[in-house]
Design a protein around this motif. Structure first.
Motif, short mmCIF file in Angstrom:
data_model
loop_
_atom_site.label_atom_id
_atom_site.label_comp_id
_atom_site.label_asym_id
_atom_site.label_seq_id
_atom_site.Cartn_x
_atom_site.Cartn_y
_atom_site.Cartn_z
N MET A 1 40.51 24.37 11.26
CA MET A 1 39.38 24.26 12.35
C MET A 1 38.80 25.60 12.63
N VAL A 2 37.54 25.77 12.54
CA VAL A 2 36.97 27.03 12.92
C VAL A 2 36.22 27.02 14.22
N MET A 3 36.49 28.15 14.82
CA MET A 3 35.79 28.29 16.02
C MET A 3 34.57 28.80 15.90
N ILE A 4 33.46 28.52 16.65
CA ILE A 4 32.04 28.83 16.51
C ILE A 4 31.76 29.79 17.56
N MET A 5 31.91 31.07 17.24
CA MET A 5 31.34 32.12 18.25
C MET A 5 30.19 33.11 17.68
N ARG A 6 29.59 33.47 18.51
CA ARG A 6 28.44 34.17 18.18
C ARG A 6 28.48 35.64 18.01
N ILE A 7 28.37 36.42 17.46
CA ILE A 7 28.51 37.85 17.24
C ILE A 7 26.80 38.53 16.92
N CYS A 8 26.78 39.19 18.01
CA CYS A 8 25.37 40.03 18.13
C CYS A 8 25.33 41.37 17.60
N ILE A 9 24.71 41.58 16.64
CA ILE A 9 25.01 43.01 15.63
C ILE A 9 23.77 43.81 16.41
N GLN A 10 24.07 44.83 17.06
CA GLN A 10 23.09 45.55 17.51
C GLN A 10 23.08 47.07 16.93
N PRO A 11 21.88 47.23 16.42
CA PRO A 11 21.50 48.40 15.84
C PRO A 11 21.39 49.74 16.73
N VAL A 12 22.24 50.66 16.39
CA VAL A 12 21.83 51.91 17.68
C VAL A 12 21.54 52.95 16.77
N GLY A 13 20.24 53.13 16.99
CA GLY A 13 19.20 54.23 16.17
C GLY A 13 18.99 53.47 14.79
N ASP A 14 18.33 54.26 14.00
CA ASP A 14 17.86 53.75 12.80
C ASP A 14 19.02 53.61 11.89
N VAL A 15 19.31 52.10 11.17
CA VAL A 15 20.55 51.56 10.77
C VAL A 15 20.00 50.91 9.42
N ASN A 16 20.48 51.10 8.16
CA ASN A 16 20.36 50.54 6.88
C ASN A 16 20.28 49.17 6.99
N VAL A 133 38.36 43.31 20.34
CA VAL A 133 37.71 42.58 21.10
C VAL A 133 38.23 41.24 21.46
N LEU A 134 38.99 40.89 20.31
CA LEU A 134 39.53 39.35 20.57
C LEU A 134 40.99 39.37 21.01
N GLY A 135 41.43 40.51 21.17
CA GLY A 135 42.71 40.97 21.68
C GLY A 135 43.84 41.52 20.90
N LEU A 136 43.64 41.77 19.54
CA LEU A 136 44.35 42.22 18.55
C LEU A 136 44.63 43.93 18.74
N LYS A 165 50.00 37.29 10.39
CA LYS A 165 50.62 37.40 11.69
C LYS A 165 49.41 37.69 12.74
N CYS A 166 48.45 38.42 12.31
CA CYS A 166 47.24 38.56 13.25
C CYS A 166 46.39 37.24 13.21
N LEU A 167 46.25 36.58 12.24
CA LEU A 167 45.65 35.35 12.50
C LEU A 167 46.39 34.25 13.42
N LYS A 168 47.69 34.29 13.39
CA LYS A 168 48.61 33.44 14.24
C LYS A 168 48.31 33.85 15.72
N LYS A 169 48.12 35.16 15.78
CA LYS A 169 47.85 35.55 17.34
C LYS A 169 46.72 35.11 17.67
N LEU A 170 45.91 35.03 16.90
CA LEU A 170 44.28 34.81 17.16
C LEU A 170 44.52 33.32 17.64
N GLN A 171 45.01 32.18 16.68
CA GLN A 171 45.29 30.88 16.91
C GLN A 171 46.03 30.62 18.14
N ASP A 172 46.99 31.28 18.31
CA ASP A 172 47.85 31.03 19.73
C ASP A 172 46.75 31.44 21.02
N ARG A 173 45.73 32.02 20.59
CA ARG A 173 44.83 32.35 21.90
C ARG A 173 43.64 31.27 21.68
N GLY A 174 43.75 30.18 20.85
CA GLY A 174 42.77 29.22 20.61
C GLY A 174 41.43 29.69 19.70
#
Length: 179
Positions: A1-16, A133-136, A165-174
């Motif tokens: 199962m994959v949780m759909i979340m949206r990540i917004c990439i915010q360029p700060v200044g000129d970025v490649n 950000v996800l709590g890890l 171990k970290c994936l399990k922590k994320l899964q425990d948070r849904g």
């Protein structure tokens, strides 16, 4: 199962642009959705003249707050209080994270430019900061992307994925992601 979340990439200044597009593609695969926001300026007040670096916390706080996770990406060298430099910073259980490409570039260390190396380093640090950000918190497994990186060698040694171990922590948070 994959949780759909949206990540917004915010360029700060000129970025490649190539790096931004690479991150967008990988985030789409891992997290579900990703978009690149229009560039914002680097806040001048974040610059510390005596250090010749930008304060990462001040840049982080300047990022927009939206429903989704915002990852700021900048080319400038950043530091956090009591540290000489940081590759990134994030709000634990928050919505905003920041990475700098400056010290991820091989040329920072006197080596020839290498876009492939830069891309994987940027991916590692971005996924690391999103993990916060996800709590890890930092992981003791040196191969886990959540391992603390004190140097570029540490970045290169770790994987771009979360350990079991970290994936399990994320899964425990849904939170289910595709890694």
């Amino acid at each position: 199962m994959v949780m759909i979340m949206r990540i917004c990439i915010q360029p700060v200044g000129d970025v490649n642009d190539e790096i931004l597009k690479f991150l967008k593609k990988k985030f789409g695969e891992v997290f579900g959705m990703c978009e690149i926001l229009p560039k914002i300026d680097i806040p001048i007040y974040a610059y510390n003249f005596s250090r010749g670096q930008f304060n990462s916390t001040l840049i982080l706080k300047s990022l927009p707050t939206v429903e989704d996770i915002v990852l700021g990406v900048t080319e400038v060298d950043i530091y956090a209080d009591n540290l000489n430099f940081v590759f990134g910073e994030a709000e634990l259980f928050g919505k905003r994270a920041l990475i700098s490409l400056a010290r991820l570039r091989p040329e920072f260390y006197g080596l020839p430019p290498n876009k492939d190396v830069l891309k994987i380093r940027a991916l590692k640090e971005a996924i690391h900061e999103i993990g916060h950000v996800l709590g890890l918190i930092h992981c003791e497994n040196k191969r886990c992307v959540m391992s603390f990186s004190n140097s570029i060698i540490d970045v290169d040694l770790k994987d771009w994925r979360y350990c079991k171990k970290c994936l399990k922590k994320l899964q425990d948070r849904g939170i289910y992601i595709s890694i």
